[in-house]
Motif scaffolding. Structure first.
Motif, PDB file in Angstrom:
ATOM      1  N   GLU A 177      38.178  33.571  -4.811  1.00 24.65           N
ATOM      2  CA  GLU A 177      37.574  34.899  -4.674  1.00 24.65           C
ATOM      3  C   GLU A 177      36.436  34.894  -3.661  1.00 24.65           C
ATOM      4  N   VAL A 178      36.250  36.045  -3.002  1.00 27.51           N
ATOM      5  CA  VAL A 178      35.189  36.213  -2.013  1.00 27.51           C
ATOM      6  C   VAL A 178      34.332  37.407  -2.400  1.00 27.51           C
ATOM      7  N   THR A 179      33.030  37.266  -2.311  1.00 27.05           N
ATOM      8  CA  THR A 179      32.129  38.364  -2.674  1.00 27.05           C
ATOM      9  C   THR A 179      32.053  39.411  -1.567  1.00 27.05           C
ATOM     10  N   ASP A 180      31.572  40.592  -1.929  1.00 30.42           N
ATOM     11  CA  ASP A 180      31.123  41.548  -0.934  1.00 30.42           C
ATOM     12  C   ASP A 180      29.782  41.044  -0.399  1.00 30.42           C
ATOM     13  N   PRO A 181      29.275  41.609   0.692  1.00 28.09           N
ATOM     14  CA  PRO A 181      27.972  41.172   1.200  1.00 28.09           C
ATOM     15  C   PRO A 181      26.884  41.296   0.125  1.00 28.09           C
ATOM     16  N   ILE A 182      26.102  40.249  -0.020  1.00 28.81           N
ATOM     17  CA  ILE A 182      25.030  40.194  -1.017  1.00 28.81           C
ATOM     18  C   ILE A 182      23.693  40.263  -0.282  1.00 28.81           C
ATOM     19  N   GLU A 183      22.911  41.307  -0.548  1.00 29.11           N
ATOM     20  CA  GLU A 183      21.609  41.445   0.110  1.00 29.11           C
ATOM     21  C   GLU A 183      20.582  40.561  -0.600  1.00 29.11           C
ATOM     22  N   VAL A 184      19.797  39.851   0.188  1.00 31.92           N
ATOM     23  CA  VAL A 184      18.778  38.958  -0.359  1.00 31.92           C
ATOM     24  C   VAL A 184      17.438  39.251   0.312  1.00 31.92           C
ATOM     25  N   ASN A 185      16.419  39.478  -0.508  1.00 28.83           N
ATOM     26  CA  ASN A 185      15.051  39.645  -0.015  1.00 28.83           C
ATOM     27  C   ASN A 185      14.140  38.804  -0.891  1.00 28.83           C
ATOM     28  N   SER A 186      13.647  37.702  -0.345  1.00 25.67           N
ATOM     29  CA  SER A 186      12.813  36.799  -1.135  1.00 25.67           C
ATOM     30  C   SER A 186      11.780  36.144  -0.249  1.00 25.67           C
ATOM     31  N   GLU A 187      10.913  35.342  -0.864  1.00 27.65           N
ATOM     32  CA  GLU A 187       9.884  34.618  -0.108  1.00 27.65           C
ATOM     33  C   GLU A 187      10.490  33.624   0.856  1.00 27.65           C
ATOM     34  N   TYR A 188      11.752  33.266   0.632  1.00 23.51           N
ATOM     35  CA  TYR A 188      12.395  32.278   1.493  1.00 23.51           C
ATOM     36  C   TYR A 188      13.106  32.923   2.677  1.00 23.51           C
ATOM     37  N   GLY A 189      13.178  34.243   2.703  1.00 22.20           N
ATOM     38  CA  GLY A 189      13.817  34.929   3.814  1.00 22.20           C
ATOM     39  C   GLY A 189      14.698  36.077   3.357  1.00 22.20           C
ATOM     40  N   SER A 190      15.121  36.879   4.302  1.00 18.75           N
ATOM     41  CA  SER A 190      15.970  38.035   4.021  1.00 18.75           C
ATOM     42  C   SER A 190      17.267  37.907   4.797  1.00 18.75           C
ATOM     43  N   GLY A 191      18.272  38.626   4.330  1.00 22.10           N
ATOM     44  CA  GLY A 191      19.547  38.594   5.010  1.00 22.10           C
ATOM     45  C   GLY A 191      20.673  38.986   4.085  1.00 22.10           C
ATOM     46  N   TYR A 192      21.891  38.678   4.508  1.00 23.26           N
ATOM     47  CA  TYR A 192      23.084  39.005   3.742  1.00 23.26           C
ATOM     48  C   TYR A 192      23.983  37.771   3.664  1.00 23.26           C
ATOM     49  N   TYR A 193      24.565  37.576   2.482  1.00 26.23           N
ATOM     50  CA  TYR A 193      25.416  36.413   2.240  1.00 26.23           C
ATOM     51  C   TYR A 193      26.799  36.858   1.778  1.00 26.23           C
ATOM     52  N   ILE A 194      27.794  36.118   2.231  1.00 27.54           N
ATOM     53  CA  ILE A 194      29.154  36.279   1.730  1.00 27.54           C
ATOM     54  C   ILE A 194      29.591  34.910   1.228  1.00 27.54           C
ATOM     55  N   LEU A 195      30.065  34.846  -0.007  1.00 27.39           N
ATOM     56  CA  LEU A 195      30.408  33.566  -0.617  1.00 27.39           C
ATOM     57  C   LEU A 195      31.875  33.542  -1.026  1.00 27.39           C
ATOM     58  N   LYS A 196      32.514  32.420  -0.740  1.00 31.42           N
ATOM     59  CA  LYS A 196      33.868  32.173  -1.218  1.00 31.42           C
ATOM     60  C   LYS A 196      33.820  31.043  -2.237  1.00 31.42           C
ATOM     61  N   MET A 197      34.336  31.303  -3.431  1.00 32.75           N
ATOM     62  CA  MET A 197      34.353  30.277  -4.470  1.00 32.75           C
ATOM     63  C   MET A 197      35.594  29.402  -4.307  1.00 32.75           C
ATOM     64  N   ASN A 198      35.369  28.102  -4.178  1.00 30.16           N
ATOM     65  CA  ASN A 198      36.480  27.161  -4.058  1.00 30.16           C
ATOM     66  C   ASN A 198      36.795  26.474  -5.375  1.00 30.16           C
ATOM     67  N   LYS A 199      35.751  26.104  -6.128  1.00 32.39           N
ATOM     68  CA  LYS A 199      35.979  25.410  -7.399  1.00 32.39           C
ATOM     69  C   LYS A 199      34.852  25.735  -8.367  1.00 32.39           C
TER      70      LYS A 199
END
Length: 327
Positions: free
Chosen positions: A217-239
């Motif tokens: 499965e692959v996620t939709d874009p995930i918005e991230v705003n934190s002390e470590y940085g901002s951006g968007y992530y897309i993740l594919k689960m392999n196991k």
């Protein structure tokens, strides 16, 4: 993925080192600057600086570090110090740049990390885990998964990448290498992480969505705003993997999580630091710093009074039971 434990922040480390480096053996009458009819001495500077909030914090950090290092410093190995420095700075070039900018030697930095780790060891020494502590850690734990990540800086880029990975026969790894800004891009975006992995490496928002994914499965874009940085992530689960119902299978991990939870609990750490300061018989000699230990000593005194009250209550109950039995 490396897991990071709490240590003094880099800013705090450099501040403490800077204070030590600048102190030398200067006399209070030594001149810092001169001008027509006047001068500024080391003593003048100290009198002005010591009431500053940052100076108060630095002195507090120095007291705590020295107390814990004296008692627990021998429990910190050179390998642990080296590992923490590597995890903080990464490569040798970055480390040397930071040291040069701060005018510190590597030996001074190593000693400061040793002090920070000694504080951790001291806190650990006071940890007494309960069943509730272990259950809380178990409830929050998810075992390691294998996945692939693509990180981009804008929502538009994230949507474009998502459209690309959704195409038939799309190669997620190749797309990651071409588009991702994450460090994992050089390995087709491949990552391994569990619930204890630092948010700096895999943001919490990403981990939370990962646990519910099926393999492939692959996620939709995930918005991230934190002390470590901002951006968007897309993740594919392999196991992915379910932890099951047997906590004993992950006993070491659960113990570590529960211990870290305790150490990072402000009420617990404040009380422990207070007890160690009292045990070391710390006395403030300069009135300007008279209040810097108050929160810690009050926490330690409060715990002592609480324990005393509990013991008195137990003694009273035992007495009542004895008298009742005699009757």
């Amino acid at each position: 993925m490396k897991k990071k434990k709490f240590i003094l922040s880099l800013t705090c480390l450099i501040s403490v080192l800077g204070l030590a480096a600048c102190s030398d053996d200067s006399d209070s009458d030594d001149e810092i600057a001169t001008m027509k009819g006047d001068k500024i001495t080391v003593g003048d500077f100290y009198d002005k600086a010591k009431t500053d909030q940052n100076s108060q914090q630095i002195v507090l950090d120095m007291i705590i570090s020295q107390v814990f290092t004296e008692k627990y410093g021998d429990e910190v190995s050179d390998d642990e110090v080296d590992q923490q420095i590597e995890e903080t700075f990464g490569d040798e070039e970055t480390l040397n740049q930071q040291l040069e900018a701060s005018q510190m030697s590597k030996g001074e930095l190593e000693e400061t990390y040793r002090q920070s780790l000694a504080v951790q060891e001291g806190l650990k020494d006071h940890v007494d885990l309960t069943d509730d502590d272990l259950k809380e850690a178990w409830d929050s734990y998810h075992p390691e998964v294998e996945a692939q990540l693509i990180a981009v800086s804008s929502e538009d880029d994230a949507n474009d990448v998502k459209d690309e990975v959704d195409e038939d026969d799309a190669d997620f790894g190749k797309i990651a290498e071409e588009n991702s800004v994450d460090a994992s891009k050089d390995d087709e975006g491949k990552v391994k992480f569990d619930s204890t992995t630092s948010p700096e490496e895999v943001p919490d928002e990403v981990k939370e969505q990962a646990w519910d994914l099926e393999d492939g499965e692959v996620t939709d874009p995930i918005e991230v705003n934190s002390e470590y940085g901002s951006g968007y992530y897309i993740l594919k689960m392999n196991k992915n993997q379910d932890k099951g119902d047997d906590m004993d299978e992950y006993e070491d991990e659960i113990q570590e999580i529960a211990t870290d939870n305790k150490i990072n609990d402000q009420e617990f750490s404040t009380q422990v630091i207070g007890e160690e300061l009292q045990d070391a018989n710390v006395k403030i000699q300069d009135e300007a710093f008279s209040d810097i230990l108050t929160q810690f000593t009050e926490a330690a005194d409060g715990q002592g009074e609480s324990n005393s009250s509990s013991e008195d209550a137990s003694d009273e109950q035992a007495t009542e039971e004895t008298e009742s039995s005699s009757e």
